[in-house]
Design an enzyme around this catalytic site. Structure first.
Site, mmCIF file in Angstrom:
data_model
loop_
_atom_site.group_PDB
_atom_site.id
_atom_site.type_symbol
_atom_site.label_atom_id
_atom_site.label_comp_id
_atom_site.label_asym_id
_atom_site.label_seq_id
_atom_site.Cartn_x
_atom_site.Cartn_y
_atom_site.Cartn_z
ATOM 1 N N ASP A 156 -3.229 5.327 6.622
ATOM 2 C CA ASP A 156 -3.752 6.584 7.162
ATOM 3 C C ASP A 156 -4.718 6.255 8.305
ATOM 4 O O ASP A 156 -4.284 5.964 9.417
ATOM 5 C CB ASP A 156 -4.401 7.350 6.006
ATOM 6 N N GLU A 204 0.849 -1.193 0.000
ATOM 7 C CA GLU A 204 0.000 0.000 0.000
ATOM 8 C C GLU A 204 0.884 1.242 0.000
ATOM 9 O O GLU A 204 2.014 1.214 0.476
ATOM 10 C CB GLU A 204 -0.865 -0.094 1.260
ATOM 11 N N ASP A 205 0.381 2.325 -0.542
ATOM 12 C CA ASP A 205 1.177 3.556 -0.569
ATOM 13 C C ASP A 205 1.280 4.171 0.824
ATOM 14 O O ASP A 205 2.347 4.536 1.286
ATOM 15 C CB ASP A 205 0.632 4.574 -1.591
ATOM 16 N N PHE A 207 -0.709 16.286 3.960
ATOM 17 C CA PHE A 207 -1.172 15.624 2.746
ATOM 18 C C PHE A 207 0.005 15.552 1.778
ATOM 19 O O PHE A 207 0.593 16.562 1.421
ATOM 20 C CB PHE A 207 -2.354 16.370 2.114
ATOM 21 N N VAL A 208 0.345 14.329 1.381
ATOM 22 C CA VAL A 208 1.535 14.151 0.553
ATOM 23 C C VAL A 208 1.195 13.552 -0.814
ATOM 24 O O VAL A 208 0.196 12.849 -0.968
ATOM 25 C CB VAL A 208 2.578 13.255 1.268
ATOM 26 N N ASP A 252 -1.414 10.509 -5.006
ATOM 27 C CA ASP A 252 -2.027 11.552 -5.831
ATOM 28 C C ASP A 252 -2.770 12.597 -5.026
ATOM 29 O O ASP A 252 -3.141 12.395 -3.864
ATOM 30 C CB ASP A 252 -3.037 10.910 -6.790
ATOM 31 N N ARG A 269 1.262 11.615 -9.288
ATOM 32 C CA ARG A 269 1.716 10.254 -8.963
ATOM 33 C C ARG A 269 3.126 9.994 -9.478
ATOM 34 O O ARG A 269 3.857 9.176 -8.933
ATOM 35 C CB ARG A 269 0.771 9.211 -9.568
HETATM 36 P P1 IMP Z 1 -7.035 4.732 4.986
HETATM 37 O O1 IMP Z 1 -5.851 4.165 5.718
HETATM 38 O O2 IMP Z 1 -8.166 3.788 4.792
HETATM 39 O O3 IMP Z 1 -7.482 6.028 5.583
HETATM 40 O O4 IMP Z 1 -6.677 5.136 3.517
HETATM 41 C C1 IMP Z 1 -5.505 5.040 2.895
HETATM 42 C C2 IMP Z 1 -5.680 5.665 1.515
HETATM 43 O O5 IMP Z 1 -6.001 7.056 1.620
HETATM 44 C C3 IMP Z 1 -4.393 5.588 0.761
HETATM 45 O O6 IMP Z 1 -4.318 4.412 -0.014
HETATM 46 C C4 IMP Z 1 -4.435 6.825 -0.103
HETATM 47 O O7 IMP Z 1 -5.088 6.541 -1.322
HETATM 48 C C5 IMP Z 1 -5.275 7.812 0.667
HETATM 49 N N1 IMP Z 1 -4.432 8.807 1.376
HETATM 50 C C6 IMP Z 1 -4.310 8.966 2.703
HETATM 51 N N2 IMP Z 1 -3.463 9.950 3.004
HETATM 52 C C7 IMP Z 1 -3.021 10.445 1.819
HETATM 53 C C8 IMP Z 1 -2.081 11.496 1.462
HETATM 54 O O8 IMP Z 1 -1.479 12.190 2.288
HETATM 55 N N3 IMP Z 1 -1.896 11.677 0.128
HETATM 56 C C9 IMP Z 1 -2.535 10.958 -0.818
HETATM 57 N N4 IMP Z 1 -3.394 9.966 -0.533
HETATM 58 C C10 IMP Z 1 -3.643 9.714 0.776
HETATM 59 MG MG MG Z 2 -5.576 7.929 -3.404
#
Ligand code: IMP
Ligand code: MG
Length: 183
Positions: A110, A106-107, A159-160, A166, A172
């Protein structure tokens, strides 16, 4: 929009990705692994990571989107984006995960809602093991208790973008991870 500010330069990313790859190579010595990339943000991280893992490896990809009223990109930047946690699968894995060593790539980790959902979904396939690799981690935003097994960098609540991440589908392809200023 104001100028992006580099948070993690490409050289640091490359160094850390090599370390994570070495750790995975060591942890799964003598075994094979499946990397499951979460579309689309993980594509670049997966490609760099997987090429440095010295194991018998295959790829798969999974796609998710969140229900709920996604805010405008500007609001997302200001307040973050808190989905309801109800995640919709837009693309399932293609191959069987049963008895395999699965590493979800995963990128960014969060709130933890997406990966909690994906973990549950993939565990139903009865893999031999299930690990999470995330390039970035924003621990201060967590809503569900979840930790990555292979985490590149813990970052503050900014926010990165870049290196796969993206802002409204843009940036990206930036080589560095950059902060989008919230003004
Ligand atoms: P979560 O952990 O379910 O809140 O979501 C993770 C997803 O939220 C990631 O896969 C990203 O697509 C998106 N996301 C969360 N923070 C960022 C950020 O700082 N930049 C870009 N996308 C983010
Ligand atoms: Mg995203």
């Amino acid at each position: 929009m104001a100028e992006l500010k580099v948070l993690i330069p490409r050289e640091e990313i490359a160094k850390r990705v090599s370390e994570l790859a070495a750790q995975i190579t060591q942890d799964f010595a003598g075994q094979s692994v499946i990397f499951v990339g979460v579309l689309k943000g993980a594509a670049i991280f997966l490609s760099d990571l997987a090429r440095q893992v010295k194991l018998d490896a295959t790829f798969d990809f999974i796609g998710v989107s969140s229900y709920g009223n996604r805010p405008t990109p500007q609001k997302e930047l200001q307040n973050g984006w808190d989905s309801t946690g109800e995640v919709k699968l837009t693309k399932d894995v293609d191959q069987s995960m049963q008895g395999k060593n699965v590493i979800v790539v995963e990128d960014i980790l969060d709130t933890g809602l997406t990966l909690t959902y994906l973990k549950k979904l993939l565990l139903a396939h009865q893999p031999r093991s299930l690990k999470i690799a995330a390039l970035l981690d924003k621990p201060s935003r967590r809503k569900l208790p979840l930790e990555g097994d292979y985490v590149g960098f813990k970052i503050p609540d900014e926010f990165v973008v870049g290196y796969g991440l993206d802002y409204a589908e843009k940036y990206r392809n930036l080589a560095d991870v950059c902060i989008v200023p919230r003004e």
